[in-house]
Design a protein around this motif. Structure first.
Motif, PDB file in Angstrom:
ATOM      1  N   ASN A  56       0.815  -1.205   0.000  1.00  0.00           N
ATOM      2  CA  ASN A  56       0.000   0.000   0.000  1.00  0.00           C
ATOM      3  C   ASN A  56       0.852   1.259   0.000  1.00  0.00           C
ATOM      4  O   ASN A  56       2.004   1.257   0.428  1.00  0.00           O
ATOM      5  N   TYR A  61      -4.186   0.459  -2.230  1.00  0.00           N
ATOM      6  CA  TYR A  61      -3.548  -0.841  -2.054  1.00  0.00           C
ATOM      7  C   TYR A  61      -3.423  -1.537  -3.407  1.00  0.00           C
ATOM      8  O   TYR A  61      -4.281  -1.387  -4.273  1.00  0.00           O
ATOM      9  N   GLN A  62      -2.355  -2.288  -3.549  1.00  0.00           N
ATOM     10  CA  GLN A  62      -2.133  -3.094  -4.754  1.00  0.00           C
ATOM     11  C   GLN A  62      -1.883  -4.526  -4.320  1.00  0.00           C
ATOM     12  O   GLN A  62      -1.150  -4.775  -3.361  1.00  0.00           O
ATOM     13  N   ARG A  64      -0.411  -8.276  -5.656  1.00  0.00           N
ATOM     14  CA  ARG A  64       0.475  -8.803  -6.687  1.00  0.00           C
ATOM     15  C   ARG A  64       0.646 -10.306  -6.511  1.00  0.00           C
ATOM     16  O   ARG A  64       0.537 -10.824  -5.409  1.00  0.00           O
ATOM     17  N   CYS A  89      -8.333  -5.117   3.119  1.00  0.00           N
ATOM     18  CA  CYS A  89      -8.175  -3.727   2.673  1.00  0.00           C
ATOM     19  C   CYS A  89      -9.273  -2.831   3.232  1.00  0.00           C
ATOM     20  O   CYS A  89      -9.017  -1.693   3.630  1.00  0.00           O
ATOM     21  N   ASN A  96      -9.011   2.206  -2.427  1.00  0.00           N
ATOM     22  CA  ASN A  96      -8.905   1.582  -3.746  1.00  0.00           C
ATOM     23  C   ASN A  96      -7.956   0.401  -3.667  1.00  0.00           C
ATOM     24  O   ASN A  96      -6.973   0.432  -2.939  1.00  0.00           O
ATOM     25  N   LEU A  97      -8.273  -0.646  -4.428  1.00  0.00           N
ATOM     26  CA  LEU A  97      -7.426  -1.823  -4.568  1.00  0.00           C
ATOM     27  C   LEU A  97      -7.237  -2.062  -6.054  1.00  0.00           C
ATOM     28  O   LEU A  97      -8.209  -2.042  -6.812  1.00  0.00           O
ATOM     29  N   TRP A  98      -5.999  -2.271  -6.487  1.00  0.00           N
ATOM     30  CA  TRP A  98      -5.745  -2.445  -7.911  1.00  0.00           C
ATOM     31  C   TRP A  98      -4.701  -3.525  -8.140  1.00  0.00           C
ATOM     32  O   TRP A  98      -4.018  -3.969  -7.215  1.00  0.00           O
ATOM     33  N   CYS A  99      -4.592  -3.929  -9.411  1.00  0.00           N
ATOM     34  CA  CYS A  99      -3.600  -4.935  -9.786  1.00  0.00           C
ATOM     35  C   CYS A  99      -3.239  -4.792 -11.255  1.00  0.00           C
ATOM     36  O   CYS A  99      -3.951  -4.165 -12.032  1.00  0.00           O
ATOM     37  N   ASN A 100      -2.115  -5.390 -11.593  1.00  0.00           N
ATOM     38  CA  ASN A 100      -1.731  -5.600 -12.989  1.00  0.00           C
ATOM     39  C   ASN A 100      -2.204  -7.004 -13.333  1.00  0.00           C
ATOM     40  O   ASN A 100      -1.529  -7.981 -13.024  1.00  0.00           O
ATOM     41  N   ILE A 130      -4.368  -2.990 -16.219  1.00  0.00           N
ATOM     42  CA  ILE A 130      -4.553  -2.531 -14.847  1.00  0.00           C
ATOM     43  C   ILE A 130      -6.042  -2.541 -14.554  1.00  0.00           C
ATOM     44  O   ILE A 130      -6.846  -2.022 -15.318  1.00  0.00           O
ATOM     45  N   ASP A 132      -8.990  -2.064 -11.272  1.00  0.00           N
ATOM     46  CA  ASP A 132      -9.099  -1.533  -9.926  1.00  0.00           C
ATOM     47  C   ASP A 132     -10.500  -1.682  -9.363  1.00  0.00           C
ATOM     48  O   ASP A 132     -11.462  -1.922 -10.084  1.00  0.00           O
TER      49      ASP A 132
END
Length: 135
Positions: A56, A61-62, A64, A89, A96-100, A130, A132
């Motif tokens: 984060n 927050y991300q 992986r 989270c 917000n929470l995101w990822c690749n 990406i 989210d």
């Protein structure tokens, strides 16, 4: 039986390697800031079967390296693990929470409420987008 708990970073590496990048060596799957993340392990029938790492910056927050061992894929374990991450989270007051996301996994994330962004890229032999989730 499913049990999810926080684990040490080094416990994530064998599953990351086996599931995501078996063509590389183990060092390839180590994240530079692994020691700064929160790592979750999903135990299925008392065996570490799935992992994910969360990082984060403030309220963003991300996650992986979500990975479930191949023999346990399709059992809903990835969904259970992601639900635990989303709940974590929210408890942290994340906004917000995101990822690749690998492009071939975007529908999985959409079912969890994630939305596609316009950012797509190619890395390490895979197409990514990406995605989210506003919390």
């Amino acid at each position: 039986m499913i049990h999810i708990e926080q684990i040490a970073p080094h416990l994530t590496w064998p599953i990351r390697y086996q599931v995501m990048y078996p063509e590389h060596d183990l060092d390839f799957v180590k994240i530079e800031n692994d020691d700064e993340g929160i790592h979750f392990g999903l135990y299925y029938n008392q065996k570490l079967t799935g992992i994910v790492s969360v990082f984060n910056e403030g309220k963003v927050y991300q996650f992986r390296k979500l990975a479930i061992l191949e023999e346990a894929q399709g059992l809903g374990l990835g969904k259970k693990l992601m639900e635990a991450v989303i709940e974590y989270c929210k408890l942290q007051k994340a906004e917000n929470l995101w990822c690749n996301a690998r492009a071939n996994a975007k529908d999985f994330y959409k079912r969890l409420g994630f939305k596609e962004t316009e950012t797509v890229f190619f890395k390490d032999g895979y197409d990514f987008i990406i995605m989210d989730l506003d919390l």
